[in-house]
Design a protein around this motif. Structure first.
Motif, PDB file in Angstrom:
ATOM      1  N   PRO A  40       0.783  -3.332  -9.150  1.00 51.10           N
ATOM      2  CA  PRO A  40       0.115  -3.482  -9.750  1.00 51.10           C
ATOM      3  C   PRO A  40       0.028  -1.901 -10.371  1.00 51.10           C
ATOM      4  O   PRO A  40      -0.824  -2.502 -12.163  1.00 51.10           O
ATOM      5  N   ALA A  41       0.553  -0.841  -9.860  1.00 48.14           N
ATOM      6  CA  ALA A  41       0.020   0.289 -10.771  1.00 48.14           C
ATOM      7  C   ALA A  41       1.003   0.249 -12.333  1.00 48.14           C
ATOM      8  O   ALA A  41       0.346   0.826 -13.589  1.00 48.14           O
ATOM      9  N   LYS A  84      -0.020  -8.479   0.947  1.00 47.90           N
ATOM     10  CA  LYS A  84       0.398  -6.908   0.264  1.00 47.90           C
ATOM     11  C   LYS A  84      -1.833  -6.432   0.415  1.00 47.90           C
ATOM     12  O   LYS A  84      -2.262  -6.383   1.557  1.00 47.90           O
ATOM     13  N   ALA A  85      -1.666  -6.002  -0.441  1.00 50.23           N
ATOM     14  CA  ALA A  85      -2.596  -5.308  -1.018  1.00 50.23           C
ATOM     15  C   ALA A  85      -4.244  -6.155  -1.272  1.00 50.23           C
ATOM     16  O   ALA A  85      -3.960  -6.513  -1.967  1.00 50.23           O
ATOM     17  N   HIS A 117      15.614  -5.258 -15.022  1.00 54.36           N
ATOM     18  CA  HIS A 117      16.439  -4.517 -15.104  1.00 54.36           C
ATOM     19  C   HIS A 117      15.933  -3.510 -14.389  1.00 54.36           C
ATOM     20  O   HIS A 117      14.895  -3.660 -14.049  1.00 54.36           O
ATOM     21  N   GLY A 160       8.420  -0.019 -13.421  1.00 49.96           N
ATOM     22  CA  GLY A 160       7.542  -1.239 -12.675  1.00 49.96           C
ATOM     23  C   GLY A 160       7.257  -1.605 -12.516  1.00 49.96           C
ATOM     24  O   GLY A 160       5.540  -0.784 -13.032  1.00 49.96           O
ATOM     25  N   GLY A 163      -7.669  -0.535   2.887  1.00 47.03           N
ATOM     26  CA  GLY A 163      -7.967  -0.761   1.357  1.00 47.03           C
ATOM     27  C   GLY A 163      -7.945   0.267   0.171  1.00 47.03           C
ATOM     28  O   GLY A 163      -8.611  -0.281  -0.330  1.00 47.03           O
ATOM     29  N   ASP A 189      11.230  -3.895 -15.234  1.00 52.48           N
ATOM     30  CA  ASP A 189      11.356  -4.257 -13.581  1.00 52.48           C
ATOM     31  C   ASP A 189      12.023  -4.855 -12.622  1.00 52.48           C
ATOM     32  O   ASP A 189      13.262  -5.581 -13.563  1.00 52.48           O
ATOM     33  N   ARG A 190      12.946  -4.374 -11.572  1.00 50.45           N
ATOM     34  CA  ARG A 190      13.690  -5.462 -11.335  1.00 50.45           C
ATOM     35  C   ARG A 190      14.218  -6.459 -10.890  1.00 50.45           C
ATOM     36  O   ARG A 190      15.275  -7.215 -10.510  1.00 50.45           O
ATOM     37  N   ASN A 191      12.694  -6.998 -10.286  1.00 46.32           N
ATOM     38  CA  ASN A 191      12.722  -7.978  -9.994  1.00 46.32           C
ATOM     39  C   ASN A 191      12.437  -9.333 -11.040  1.00 46.32           C
ATOM     40  O   ASN A 191      12.146  -8.809 -11.753  1.00 46.32           O
ATOM     41  N   GLN A 204      -2.281  -9.299  -3.153  1.00 44.94           N
ATOM     42  CA  GLN A 204      -1.645  -8.554  -4.529  1.00 44.94           C
ATOM     43  C   GLN A 204      -0.540  -9.272  -5.302  1.00 44.94           C
ATOM     44  O   GLN A 204      -0.958  -9.400  -6.561  1.00 44.94           O
ATOM     45  N   ASP A 218       7.106   2.703  -9.524  1.00 46.45           N
ATOM     46  CA  ASP A 218       8.423   2.495  -8.911  1.00 46.45           C
ATOM     47  C   ASP A 218       8.594   2.158  -7.432  1.00 46.45           C
ATOM     48  O   ASP A 218       9.508   2.488  -6.739  1.00 46.45           O
ATOM     49  N   GLY A 274      -4.987   2.016  -0.852  1.00 40.49           N
ATOM     50  CA  GLY A 274      -3.455   2.586  -1.479  1.00 40.49           C
ATOM     51  C   GLY A 274      -3.293   1.774  -3.175  1.00 40.49           C
ATOM     52  O   GLY A 274      -3.151   2.539  -4.255  1.00 40.49           O
ATOM     53  N   MET A 275      -3.540   0.570  -3.058  1.00 39.55           N
ATOM     54  CA  MET A 275      -2.996  -0.210  -4.265  1.00 39.55           C
ATOM     55  C   MET A 275      -4.632   0.101  -5.461  1.00 39.55           C
ATOM     56  O   MET A 275      -3.887   0.729  -6.752  1.00 39.55           O
ATOM     57  N   ASP A 329       2.635   4.288  -5.612  1.00 41.19           N
ATOM     58  CA  ASP A 329       2.959   4.222  -4.447  1.00 41.19           C
ATOM     59  C   ASP A 329       4.093   5.561  -4.595  1.00 41.19           C
ATOM     60  O   ASP A 329       4.674   6.360  -3.902  1.00 41.19           O
ATOM     61  N   PHE A 381      16.202   0.307 -13.614  1.00 40.60           N
ATOM     62  CA  PHE A 381      15.788   2.134 -13.875  1.00 40.60           C
ATOM     63  C   PHE A 381      16.974   2.460 -13.006  1.00 40.60           C
ATOM     64  O   PHE A 381      17.438   3.228 -11.890  1.00 40.60           O
TER      65      PHE A 381
HETATM   66  C1  LIG Z   1       2.211  -4.851   4.331  1.00 39.00           C
HETATM   67  C2  LIG Z   1       1.284  -4.652   3.202  1.00 39.00           C
HETATM   68  C3  LIG Z   1       0.264  -4.442   3.592  1.00 39.00           C
HETATM   69  C4  LIG Z   1      -0.155  -3.488   2.265  1.00 39.00           C
HETATM   70  N1  LIG Z   1      -1.797  -3.864   2.360  1.00 39.00           N
HETATM   71  C5  LIG Z   1      -2.530  -2.642   1.861  1.00 39.00           C
HETATM   72  C6  LIG Z   1      -4.676  -2.731   1.573  1.00 39.00           C
HETATM   73  O1  LIG Z   1      -4.291  -3.637   2.067  1.00 39.00           O
HETATM   74  N2  LIG Z   1      -4.671  -2.485   0.513  1.00 39.00           N
HETATM   75  C7  LIG Z   1      -4.093  -1.778  -0.591  1.00 39.00           C
HETATM   76  O2  LIG Z   1      -5.105  -1.469  -0.929  1.00 39.00           O
HETATM   77  N3  LIG Z   1      -2.852  -1.494  -0.038  1.00 39.00           N
HETATM   78  C8  LIG Z   1      -1.979  -1.580   0.865  1.00 39.00           C
HETATM   79  N4  LIG Z   1      -0.513  -1.706   0.631  1.00 39.00           N
HETATM   80  C9  LIG Z   1      -0.170  -1.378  -0.115  1.00 39.00           C
HETATM   81  C10 LIG Z   1       0.176  -1.576  -1.708  1.00 39.00           C
HETATM   82  O3  LIG Z   1       1.064  -3.275  -1.411  1.00 39.00           O
HETATM   83  C11 LIG Z   1       0.718  -0.425  -2.320  1.00 39.00           C
HETATM   84  O4  LIG Z   1      -0.378   0.419  -2.802  1.00 39.00           O
HETATM   85  C12 LIG Z   1       1.081  -1.384  -4.145  1.00 39.00           C
HETATM   86  O5  LIG Z   1       2.183  -2.235  -4.145  1.00 39.00           O
HETATM   87  C13 LIG Z   1       1.363  -0.125  -4.849  1.00 39.00           C
HETATM   88  O6  LIG Z   1       1.679  -0.230  -6.521  1.00 39.00           O
HETATM   89  P1  LIG Z   1       2.847   0.508  -6.751  1.00 39.00           P
HETATM   90  O7  LIG Z   1       2.370  -0.533  -7.885  1.00 39.00           O
HETATM   91  O8  LIG Z   1       2.448   1.966  -6.991  1.00 39.00           O
HETATM   92  O9  LIG Z   1       4.359   0.092  -6.009  1.00 39.00           O
HETATM   93  P2  LIG Z   1       4.903  -1.492  -5.331  1.00 39.00           P
HETATM   94  O10 LIG Z   1       3.890  -2.383  -6.052  1.00 39.00           O
HETATM   95  O11 LIG Z   1       6.371  -1.283  -4.860  1.00 39.00           O
HETATM   96  O12 LIG Z   1       5.746  -1.559  -7.428  1.00 39.00           O
HETATM   97  C14 LIG Z   1       6.870  -0.740  -7.291  1.00 39.00           C
HETATM   98  C15 LIG Z   1       7.665  -2.190  -8.498  1.00 39.00           C
HETATM   99  O13 LIG Z   1       9.106  -0.857  -9.484  1.00 39.00           O
HETATM  100  C16 LIG Z   1      10.273  -2.382  -8.746  1.00 39.00           C
HETATM  101  N5  LIG Z   1      10.919  -0.846  -9.661  1.00 39.00           N
HETATM  102  C17 LIG Z   1      11.100  -0.320  -8.174  1.00 39.00           C
HETATM  103  N6  LIG Z   1      12.596   0.248  -8.360  1.00 39.00           N
HETATM  104  C18 LIG Z   1      12.982  -0.114  -9.181  1.00 39.00           C
HETATM  105  C19 LIG Z   1      14.100   0.471 -10.526  1.00 39.00           C
HETATM  106  N7  LIG Z   1      14.806   1.735  -9.376  1.00 39.00           N
HETATM  107  N8  LIG Z   1      13.914   0.029 -11.512  1.00 39.00           N
HETATM  108  C20 LIG Z   1      13.384  -1.098 -12.127  1.00 39.00           C
HETATM  109  N9  LIG Z   1      12.002  -2.102 -11.372  1.00 39.00           N
HETATM  110  C21 LIG Z   1      12.012  -0.802 -10.437  1.00 39.00           C
HETATM  111  C22 LIG Z   1       9.634  -2.933  -8.472  1.00 39.00           C
HETATM  112  O14 LIG Z   1      10.152  -4.083  -8.058  1.00 39.00           O
HETATM  113  C23 LIG Z   1       8.368  -3.346  -8.164  1.00 39.00           C
HETATM  114  O15 LIG Z   1       7.710  -4.516  -9.139  1.00 39.00           O
HETATM  115  C24 LIG Z   1       0.036  -2.425   1.559  1.00 39.00           C
HETATM  116  C25 LIG Z   1       1.726  -2.386   1.564  1.00 39.00           C
HETATM  117  C26 LIG Z   1       2.184  -2.990   2.704  1.00 39.00           C
HETATM  118  C27 LIG Z   1       3.476  -3.379   2.665  1.00 39.00           C
END
Ligand SMILES: Cc1cc2nc3c(=O)[nH]c(=O)nc-3n(C[C@H](O)[C@H](O)[C@H](O)COP(=O)(O)OP(=O)(O)OC[C@H]3O[C@@H](n4cnc5c(N)ncnc54)[C@H](O)[C@@H]3O)c2cc1C
Length: 490
Positions: free
Chosen positions: A23-24, A53-54, A135, A20, A304, A43-45, A113, A170, A306-307, A294, A137
């Protein structure tokens, strides 16, 4: 900044497999790359996903992003918000201003984001790292002492990769979490929210320009936040499952927003609906598998947080992986990842859940009482400061002991007092010698701080490891393992 879609050849073996590149995952990979830890990020994308988003980065996150060379470029890409307010449509009930926070970043950075991910990716690539795009997982099996993972490549061919450690970044539907058999208990309240990033007409002057504002009226809650580039984010209850239109947003503003001339939506830039989930993984690690962002916790995006929490999870785990993989620390150090980060996520989910319930009170009389209590609380000395520090995440630490003015082990060390040196440990010594001496191995930096009464040892993620340590860097390095946190740390 054009997103990159680098797709290097996938190796068959690595120290750390990160699934994944949100951001994390990008924050973790950038940190590991800076530390020189062998890792693979997939990452799959095919590229960074569009959308804001965030859109809020808190000061504590900027302090960490500064350590990995990302803060400055992000600040250039964003706008500075001055804080949060609660408003009853007529007047401000409570204002949490970031202006006087003791941090190099006394503001909420308003940035999409997409820009955050693009800046992290740019730094990763600058350090020579990359994302294996396209790719997926699929699963993993134990391969002592690590795991063997199965990954589907962009060509559809399945490949195996062995890794000493596997980190699931992810997202909410984490396959890594499922494969590791880690539960994700919690709730998914029924309420569907509408979120739209829009351009408003001149009547938007009625909305605070530099603060994110929660309107709490008898009609219900509405969030209006300024964004970079003169845009606004509007979040409120969704009229239906379809993405909100400009008319829907105008209706929300007139029913729940400031009492003003009708505010017109000139342009809808992005719009969607979402259902909040409030969940925390039972464990943030299981053997060689870790969950970050996440994948480990999810909650209402209001406020604001989560991320931000995900990026700080990455900061907590990165230096520990480095220390264990280089033999600087025993593997037990990695147990402190769950011990330190799980309580923070659990408290955050409880806090945002309570706030959401309070903001969404349906009964007008109870809502009126809530607003009066909030206005009264704002007048009590210390209350708004407490809320501000909490939202800015500057109160986070790994000890329950109170801060009595001097930092205690597990507390954040103010970067305004001891400026950070990348992801090195810092030995802060009393004195006014302005030189910074990195050690030859790149593990420890020495800084002199005139105001210090006693030598401090600071962890690579900015928390105090020990006080009253030796002033001799070689001695501190020799004894480093005795300054590591033990599990549990809280
Ligand atoms: C509409 C909306 C508004 C938001 N507003 C806020 C905000 O104001 N403030 C805040 O802090 N947070 C906010 N968030 C939450 C924030 O977007 C998430 O907390 C943040 O994206 C989490 O980051 P992450 O890296 O943990 O996961 P993600 O951003 O979900 O990234 C996961 C990555 O893993 C990849 N992936 C998943 N499964 C697989 C697999 N099997 N194999 C390979 N790759 C894979 C995906 O393609 C993706 O790129 C919001 C969310 C939404 C939906």
């Amino acid at each position: 900044m054009a997103p990159s879609s680098t797709t290097p050849v996938l190796p068959t073996k690595t120290g750390v497999l990160i699934v994944g590149a949100g951001p994390a995952g990008l924050a973790l990979a950038t940190s590991l790359r800076q530390l020189g830890v062998d890792h693979v990020l997939i990452d799959r994308n095919d590229e960074v996903q569009p959308g804001s988003k965030a859109a809020a980065i808190q000061p504590r996150t900027l302090e960490y992003l500064d350590r990995i060379g990302v803060a400055d470029r992000l600040i250039q890409a964003g706008a500075r918000g001055r804080g949060f307010r609660l408003h009853d449509r007529r007047q401000t009930l409570l204002r949490a201003s970031y202006d006087n926070l003791d941090t190099p970043y006394p503001y909420v950075l308003l940035v999409s984001q997409q820009s955050t991910e693009t800046c992290l990716l740019a730094r990763l690539e600058e350090l020579g790292g990359a994302v294996h795009r396209g790719h997926v997982f699929l699963g993993s099996t134990p391969d002592f002492p690590g795991v063997a993972a199965t990954i589907a490549g962009p060509d559809g061919v399945l490949r195996a990769i062995t890794a000493r450690y596997l980190v699931g970044c992810d997202g909410i539907h984490s396959t890594v979490r499922t494969a590791a058999g880690i539960g994700f208990p919690g709730t998914a309240p029924e309420q569907l929210f509408a979120i739209a990033d829009v351009r408003l007409d001149a009547n938007a002057d009625a909305v605070p320009k530099e603060d994110t504002t929660f309107y709490l009226s008898s009609a219900g809650m509405l969030l209006v936040s300024p964004l970079a580039g003169g845009q606004h984010r509007i979040v409120g209850p969704a009229p239906g499952p379809a993405a909100p239109t400009g008319e829907d947003v105008e209706r929300l503003l007139s029913e729940r927003g400031p009492r003003a001339e009708r505010i017109r939506v000139m342009e809808v830039l992005t719009a969607s609906t979402y259902r909040v989930q409030e969940r925390v993984a039972e464990r943030f690690s299981a053997g060689p598998v870790f969950l970050v962002g996440d994948a480990a916790h999810t909650h209402s995006p209001a406020g604001g947080q989560g991320m931000n929490t995900g990026i700080q999870d990455a900061g907590n785990l990165a230096w520990k992986l480095y220390a264990v993989l280089t033999g600087l620390a025993p593997a037990a150090l990695l147990d402190t990842y769950h011990g330190e980060r799980h309580p923070i996520a659990a408290e955050l989910v409880a806090f945002t859940s309570q706030f959401a319930k309070l903001a969404n009170l349906r009964d007008p009389a109870t809502g009126e009482l809530r607003n009066r209590v909030l206005a009264a609380a704002a007048a009590v000395p210390g209350v708004t400061d407490w809320i501000t520090v909490k939202l800015a995440q500057l109160d986070l630490g790994y000890t329950q002991e109170p801060d009595l003015g001097t930092p205690r082990v597990g507390h954040r060390v103010w970067p305004t007092t001891v400026p950070p040196v990348g992801l090195r440990w810092t030995l802060a010594l009393p004195g006014d010698d302005s030189t910074t001496l990195p050690d030859e191995q790149g593990i420890l930096a020495v800084r002199h701080v005139p105001t210090l009464a006693t030598p401090l040892l600071i962890r690579p993620d900015g928390y105090l490891a020990a006080r009253g340590v030796s002033i001799a860097p070689a001695e501190v390095l020799d004894r480093l393992s005795s300054y590591l946190p033990s599990s549990p740390t809280r």
